[in-house]
Design a protein around this motif. Structure first.
Motif, PDB file in Angstrom:
ATOM      1  N   VAL A  43       9.047  -5.488  -2.078  1.00  0.00           N
ATOM      2  CA  VAL A  43       8.268  -4.819  -3.128  1.00  0.00           C
ATOM      3  C   VAL A  43       8.836  -3.426  -3.415  1.00  0.00           C
ATOM      4  O   VAL A  43       9.081  -3.059  -4.568  1.00  0.00           O
ATOM      5  CB  VAL A  43       6.774  -4.733  -2.722  1.00  0.00           C
ATOM      6  CG1 VAL A  43       5.982  -3.980  -3.775  1.00  0.00           C
ATOM      7  CG2 VAL A  43       6.200  -6.125  -2.510  1.00  0.00           C
ATOM      8  N   THR A  44       9.060  -2.669  -2.356  1.00  0.00           N
ATOM      9  CA  THR A  44       9.562  -1.302  -2.558  1.00  0.00           C
ATOM     10  C   THR A  44      10.999  -1.345  -3.103  1.00  0.00           C
ATOM     11  O   THR A  44      11.386  -0.493  -3.913  1.00  0.00           O
ATOM     12  CB  THR A  44       9.488  -0.503  -1.250  1.00  0.00           C
ATOM     13  OG1 THR A  44      10.129  -1.247  -0.204  1.00  0.00           O
ATOM     14  CG2 THR A  44       8.046  -0.221  -0.854  1.00  0.00           C
ATOM     15  N   ARG A  47       9.678   4.852  -0.086  1.00  0.00           N
ATOM     16  CA  ARG A  47      10.913   4.509   0.633  1.00  0.00           C
ATOM     17  C   ARG A  47      11.238   3.050   0.363  1.00  0.00           C
ATOM     18  O   ARG A  47      10.360   2.181   0.405  1.00  0.00           O
ATOM     19  CB  ARG A  47      10.723   4.722   2.131  1.00  0.00           C
ATOM     20  CG  ARG A  47      11.915   4.241   2.953  1.00  0.00           C
ATOM     21  CD  ARG A  47      11.748   4.565   4.405  1.00  0.00           C
ATOM     22  NE  ARG A  47      11.798   6.005   4.623  1.00  0.00           N
ATOM     23  CZ  ARG A  47      11.469   6.596   5.771  1.00  0.00           C
ATOM     24  NH1 ARG A  47      11.055   5.877   6.790  1.00  0.00           N
ATOM     25  NH2 ARG A  47      11.552   7.909   5.898  1.00  0.00           N
ATOM     26  N   SER A  52       0.564   5.670  -0.399  1.00  0.00           N
ATOM     27  CA  SER A  52      -0.280   6.862  -0.522  1.00  0.00           C
ATOM     28  C   SER A  52      -0.012   7.564  -1.851  1.00  0.00           C
ATOM     29  O   SER A  52       1.121   7.584  -2.324  1.00  0.00           O
ATOM     30  CB  SER A  52       0.049   7.855   0.580  1.00  0.00           C
ATOM     31  OG  SER A  52      -0.017   7.223   1.826  1.00  0.00           O
ATOM     32  N   CYS A  56       5.534   8.506  -3.670  1.00  0.00           N
ATOM     33  CA  CYS A  56       6.839   8.768  -3.041  1.00  0.00           C
ATOM     34  C   CYS A  56       7.143   7.539  -2.192  1.00  0.00           C
ATOM     35  O   CYS A  56       6.440   7.263  -1.219  1.00  0.00           O
ATOM     36  CB  CYS A  56       6.720  10.023  -2.171  1.00  0.00           C
ATOM     37  SG  CYS A  56       8.134  10.270  -1.100  1.00  0.00           S
ATOM     38  N   ARG A  87      -1.284   0.684   8.698  1.00  0.00           N
ATOM     39  CA  ARG A  87      -1.385  -0.652   9.268  1.00  0.00           C
ATOM     40  C   ARG A  87      -0.992  -1.664   8.204  1.00  0.00           C
ATOM     41  O   ARG A  87      -0.973  -1.353   7.026  1.00  0.00           O
ATOM     42  CB  ARG A  87      -2.834  -0.945   9.715  1.00  0.00           C
ATOM     43  CG  ARG A  87      -3.241  -0.171  10.949  1.00  0.00           C
ATOM     44  CD  ARG A  87      -2.467  -0.624  12.182  1.00  0.00           C
ATOM     45  NE  ARG A  87      -2.803   0.150  13.357  1.00  0.00           N
ATOM     46  CZ  ARG A  87      -2.264   1.321  13.703  1.00  0.00           C
ATOM     47  NH1 ARG A  87      -1.335   1.862  12.929  1.00  0.00           N
ATOM     48  NH2 ARG A  87      -2.629   1.947  14.793  1.00  0.00           N
ATOM     49  N   ARG A  88      -0.666  -2.871   8.630  1.00  0.00           N
ATOM     50  CA  ARG A  88      -0.393  -3.926   7.650  1.00  0.00           C
ATOM     51  C   ARG A  88      -1.631  -4.096   6.800  1.00  0.00           C
ATOM     52  O   ARG A  88      -2.720  -4.244   7.351  1.00  0.00           O
ATOM     53  CB  ARG A  88      -0.101  -5.254   8.346  1.00  0.00           C
ATOM     54  CG  ARG A  88       1.017  -5.196   9.341  1.00  0.00           C
ATOM     55  CD  ARG A  88       2.297  -4.996   8.603  1.00  0.00           C
ATOM     56  NE  ARG A  88       3.305  -4.565   9.563  1.00  0.00           N
ATOM     57  CZ  ARG A  88       4.485  -5.144   9.672  1.00  0.00           C
ATOM     58  NH1 ARG A  88       4.800  -6.140   8.903  1.00  0.00           N
ATOM     59  NH2 ARG A  88       5.351  -4.695  10.539  1.00  0.00           N
ATOM     60  N   PRO A 123       0.838  -1.206   0.000  1.00  0.00           N
ATOM     61  CA  PRO A 123       0.000   0.000   0.000  1.00  0.00           C
ATOM     62  C   PRO A 123       0.869   1.251   0.000  1.00  0.00           C
ATOM     63  O   PRO A 123       1.796   1.358   0.805  1.00  0.00           O
ATOM     64  CB  PRO A 123      -0.788  -0.119   1.314  1.00  0.00           C
ATOM     65  CG  PRO A 123       0.062  -0.975   2.201  1.00  0.00           C
ATOM     66  CD  PRO A 123       0.857  -1.880   1.307  1.00  0.00           C
TER      67      PRO A 123
HETATM   68  C1  LIG Z   1      -2.108   3.307   3.954  1.00  0.00           C
HETATM   69  C2  LIG Z   1      -0.615   3.172   3.805  1.00  0.00           C
HETATM   70  C3  LIG Z   1       0.065   4.133   3.069  1.00  0.00           C
HETATM   71  C4  LIG Z   1       1.447   4.030   2.903  1.00  0.00           C
HETATM   72  N1  LIG Z   1       2.077   4.980   2.156  1.00  0.00           N
HETATM   73  C5  LIG Z   1       3.393   4.866   1.918  1.00  0.00           C
HETATM   74  C6  LIG Z   1       4.052   5.825   1.087  1.00  0.00           C
HETATM   75  O1  LIG Z   1       3.451   6.783   0.574  1.00  0.00           O
HETATM   76  N2  LIG Z   1       5.375   5.644   0.841  1.00  0.00           N
HETATM   77  C7  LIG Z   1       6.072   4.581   1.383  1.00  0.00           C
HETATM   78  O2  LIG Z   1       7.283   4.456   1.101  1.00  0.00           O
HETATM   79  N3  LIG Z   1       5.490   3.676   2.197  1.00  0.00           N
HETATM   80  C8  LIG Z   1       4.158   3.792   2.464  1.00  0.00           C
HETATM   81  N4  LIG Z   1       3.545   2.861   3.261  1.00  0.00           N
HETATM   82  C9  LIG Z   1       4.356   1.774   3.852  1.00  0.00           C
HETATM   83  C10 LIG Z   1       4.576   0.678   2.800  1.00  0.00           C
HETATM   84  O3  LIG Z   1       3.342   0.087   2.493  1.00  0.00           O
HETATM   85  C11 LIG Z   1       5.541  -0.390   3.322  1.00  0.00           C
HETATM   86  O4  LIG Z   1       6.829   0.164   3.488  1.00  0.00           O
HETATM   87  C12 LIG Z   1       5.624  -1.506   2.288  1.00  0.00           C
HETATM   88  O5  LIG Z   1       4.437  -2.277   2.340  1.00  0.00           O
HETATM   89  C13 LIG Z   1       6.787  -2.403   2.547  1.00  0.00           C
HETATM   90  O6  LIG Z   1       6.690  -3.456   1.599  1.00  0.00           O
HETATM   91  P1  LIG Z   1       7.998  -4.231   1.132  1.00  0.00           P
HETATM   92  O7  LIG Z   1       7.584  -5.494   0.462  1.00  0.00           O
HETATM   93  O8  LIG Z   1       8.909  -3.348   0.368  1.00  0.00           O
HETATM   94  O9  LIG Z   1       8.725  -4.546   2.486  1.00  0.00           O
HETATM   95  P2  LIG Z   1       8.489  -5.774   3.481  1.00  0.00           P
HETATM   96  O10 LIG Z   1       9.559  -6.763   3.152  1.00  0.00           O
HETATM   97  O11 LIG Z   1       7.076  -6.228   3.487  1.00  0.00           O
HETATM   98  O12 LIG Z   1       8.740  -5.032   4.843  1.00  0.00           O
HETATM   99  C14 LIG Z   1       9.951  -4.302   5.088  1.00  0.00           C
HETATM  100  C15 LIG Z   1       9.907  -3.804   6.519  1.00  0.00           C
HETATM  101  O13 LIG Z   1       8.838  -2.862   6.675  1.00  0.00           O
HETATM  102  C16 LIG Z   1       7.936  -3.297   7.691  1.00  0.00           C
HETATM  103  N5  LIG Z   1       6.565  -2.923   7.248  1.00  0.00           N
HETATM  104  C17 LIG Z   1       5.927  -3.337   6.148  1.00  0.00           C
HETATM  105  N6  LIG Z   1       4.687  -2.769   6.067  1.00  0.00           N
HETATM  106  C18 LIG Z   1       4.556  -1.981   7.153  1.00  0.00           C
HETATM  107  C19 LIG Z   1       3.527  -1.141   7.667  1.00  0.00           C
HETATM  108  N7  LIG Z   1       2.353  -0.962   7.053  1.00  0.00           N
HETATM  109  N8  LIG Z   1       3.760  -0.491   8.813  1.00  0.00           N
HETATM  110  C20 LIG Z   1       4.924  -0.623   9.465  1.00  0.00           C
HETATM  111  N9  LIG Z   1       5.941  -1.393   9.041  1.00  0.00           N
HETATM  112  C21 LIG Z   1       5.766  -2.071   7.906  1.00  0.00           C
HETATM  113  C22 LIG Z   1       8.153  -4.792   7.781  1.00  0.00           C
HETATM  114  O14 LIG Z   1       7.854  -5.289   9.064  1.00  0.00           O
HETATM  115  C23 LIG Z   1       9.637  -4.919   7.509  1.00  0.00           C
HETATM  116  O15 LIG Z   1      10.391  -4.641   8.661  1.00  0.00           O
HETATM  117  C24 LIG Z   1       2.167   2.943   3.479  1.00  0.00           C
HETATM  118  C25 LIG Z   1       1.474   1.991   4.222  1.00  0.00           C
HETATM  119  C26 LIG Z   1       0.107   2.100   4.392  1.00  0.00           C
HETATM  120  C27 LIG Z   1      -0.621   1.066   5.187  1.00  0.00           C
END
Ligand SMILES: Cc1cc2nc3c(=O)[nH]c(=O)nc-3n(C[C@H](O)[C@H](O)[C@H](O)COP(=O)(O)OP(=O)(O)OC[C@H]3O[C@@H](n4cnc5c(N)ncnc54)[C@H](O)[C@@H]3O)c2cc1C
Ligand code: FES
Length: 284
Positions: free
Chosen positions: A89-90, A84, A68, A82, A246-247, A66
Motif C-alpha cells: 500500500v505504501t 515510509r 498518523s 508522512c 499495532r496491526r 493506518p
Molecule cells: C496507528 C498507526 C499509525 C501509523 N502511522 C504511520 C505513519 O505516519 N507513517 C508511516 O509510514 N507508517 C505508519 N504506520 C505504519 C504503516 O501502517 C505500515 O507501514 C503500513 O501498514 C504498511 O502497509 P503496506 O501495505 O505498505 O506494507 P505491508 O506489505 O503490509 O507490510 C510491509 C512490512 O511492514 C510490516 N508492517 C506492516 N504494518 C505494520 C505495523 N503496524 N507494525 C509493524 N510492522 C508492520 C509488515 O510485517 C511487513 O514486513 C502506522 C501504523 C499504525 C498502526
C-alpha cells in the motif's frame, strides 16, 4: 443548519472518502510527505481531528494502511501524511503523483491529551518515523504557543540522511521559544548537531517534572530507555504519553486485530499514558 464534526463517520465508518494529492515532498529516500484535500465539500468542511489520531489510507485496488496525521488540527481542509515506503500500500502511494486520487477513512483513535497539556511545560521525544504523529502535536503547539510553558523537543535518527523535516527543524533551532535538540547515531561531515542515541540528550535538558507533560513516539525499543530517563527526572507515569503501532484493519474496534491487553489500539489508543500501558501489562 451546519453539519456536526465528522458526521461522515457516523453515517458509514467503512467508506473511504476520495482525496486529491495536492503536494508531495521527498523527505528522504524512503519517506514522502503527502498533502491531501478531501474532495467532498461537506466532509472536508466538517473533518476534525486531534494530534495523534490516524486515518486508514487506501489505494483503490491495492488496500488500506493506518497512517498518523502529521499536520496540525488547525490546518483545515487539508491533511498531511508522512509515509515510509514499507510494502504494497505504501509502495503504491509512493508511485502516485500530484492530482491523483486516494482514499481515507477516519480520523480514528485517541490522540494526545492536548487540553491537559495546556498550561504546562511539554517534552516531546521522537525517534525516526515517530516524528510523524508528533509533528502534528508540534505544529499545534506552535499555532497555540501562548497556551504552553517551556517546550523541549528531542529527536533522534540513525544518520543525517534519515532526519525527517530537517528544513523545518533547521528553522526552529534558531527560535528561542522552542528548545530543539537533534541527534544521529552515526554522523557525517554535514552534521553539526549531537551524536549518539536520543537518551543521551537528557543530560542536556532541565525538566520541571511537576509541571511537565511528555509524549514519546518512535521504534518500540526506544520507549523503555526514554521512560527510564523521564522517571529519573521525576516525571509521573500518568504524564508520560506513548503512541503504539499495532496491526490494524478496521480502525473502529470491530475486527480484533489490534488488541493490546484487554483494549484495542485503534479506539482506546493509539496514544496511552504510561500508567495505562503498565496496567495493560504492555511490554514497553
Ligand atoms: C496507528 C498507526 C499509525 C501509523 N502511522 C504511520 C505513519 O505516519 N507513517 C508511516 O509510514 N507508517 C505508519 N504506520 C505504519 C504503516 O501502517 C505500515 O507501514 C503500513 O501498514 C504498511 O502497509 P503496506 O501495505 O505498505 O506494507 P505491508 O506489505 O503490509 O507490510 C510491509 C512490512 O511492514 C510490516 N508492517 C506492516 N504494518 C505494520 C505495523 N503496524 N507494525 C509493524 N510492522 C508492520 C509488515 O510485517 C511487513 O514486513 C502506522 C501504523 C499504525 C498502526
Ligand atoms: S483495527 Fe480492528 S479492532 Fe482495531
Amino acid at each position: 443548519m451546519t453539519a456536526s464534526k465528522n458526521q461522515h463517520l457516523a453515517a458509514n465508518p467503512y467508506r473511504p472518502w476520495p482525496t486529491r494529492i495536492t503536494s508531495i515532498v521527498d523527505l528522504t529516500e524512503n519517506e514522502k510527505l503527502f498533502e491531501l484535500r478531501i474532495i467532498d465539500d461537506e466532509v472536508r468542511d466538517t473533518f476534525r481531528f486531534d494530534s495523534g489520531q490516524f486515518v486508514e489510507m487506501s489505494i483503490f485496488g491495492v488496500g488500506e494502511a493506518p497512517i498518523s496525521i502529521s499536520s496540525a488540527p488547525s490546518k483545515r481542509g487539508f491533511i498531511e501524511l508522512c509515509v515510509r515506503k514499507a510494502g504494497d500500500v505504501t509502495g503504491a502511494l509512493h508511485s502516485k503523483r500530484c492530482g491523483d486520487i486516494i482514499g481515507i477513512r477516519g480520523p480514528f483513535g485517541r490522540g494526545f491529551p492536548i487540553q491537559e497539556m495546556k498550561g504546562h511545560d511539554v517534552l516531546l521525544v521522537a525517534g525516526g518515523l515517530g516524528i510523524a504523529p508528533l509533528k502534528s502535536l508540534i505544529n499545534q503547539i506552535h499555532d497555540e504557543r501562548h497556551e504552553f510553558g517551556k517546550v523541549t523537543i528531542l529527536y533522534g535518527a540513525r544518520n543525517p540522511s534519515e532526519v525527517l523535516f530537517r528544513y523545518q527543524f533547521d528553522m526552529w533551532k534558531h527560535r528561542d521559544d522552542f528548545e530543539l535538540i537533534l541527534t544521529v547515531d552515526e554522523a557525517d561531515d554535514s552534521w553539526a548537531d549531537e551524536v549518539g542515541v536520543v537518551t543521551k540528550l537528557f543530560d542536556k535538558i532541565e525538566i520541571d517534572s511537576a509541571r511537565t507533560y511528555s509524549a514519546i513516539c518512535g521504534p518500540p525499543v526506544m520507549y523503555r530507555f526514554v521512560i527510564d530517563e523521564m522517571r529519573k527526572k521525576g516525571m509521573d507515569v500518568d504524564r508520560i504519553f506513548v503512541s503504539f503501532e499495532r496491526r490494524m484493519k478496521c480502525g473502529i474496534g470491530k475486527c480484533g486485530h489490534c488488541g493490546v491487553g484487554h483494549q484495542y489500539t485503534c479506539i482506546d489508543g493509539p496514544v496511552f499514558s504510561y500508567w495505562e500501558a503498565m496496567n495493560l501489562q504492555e511490554a514497553i
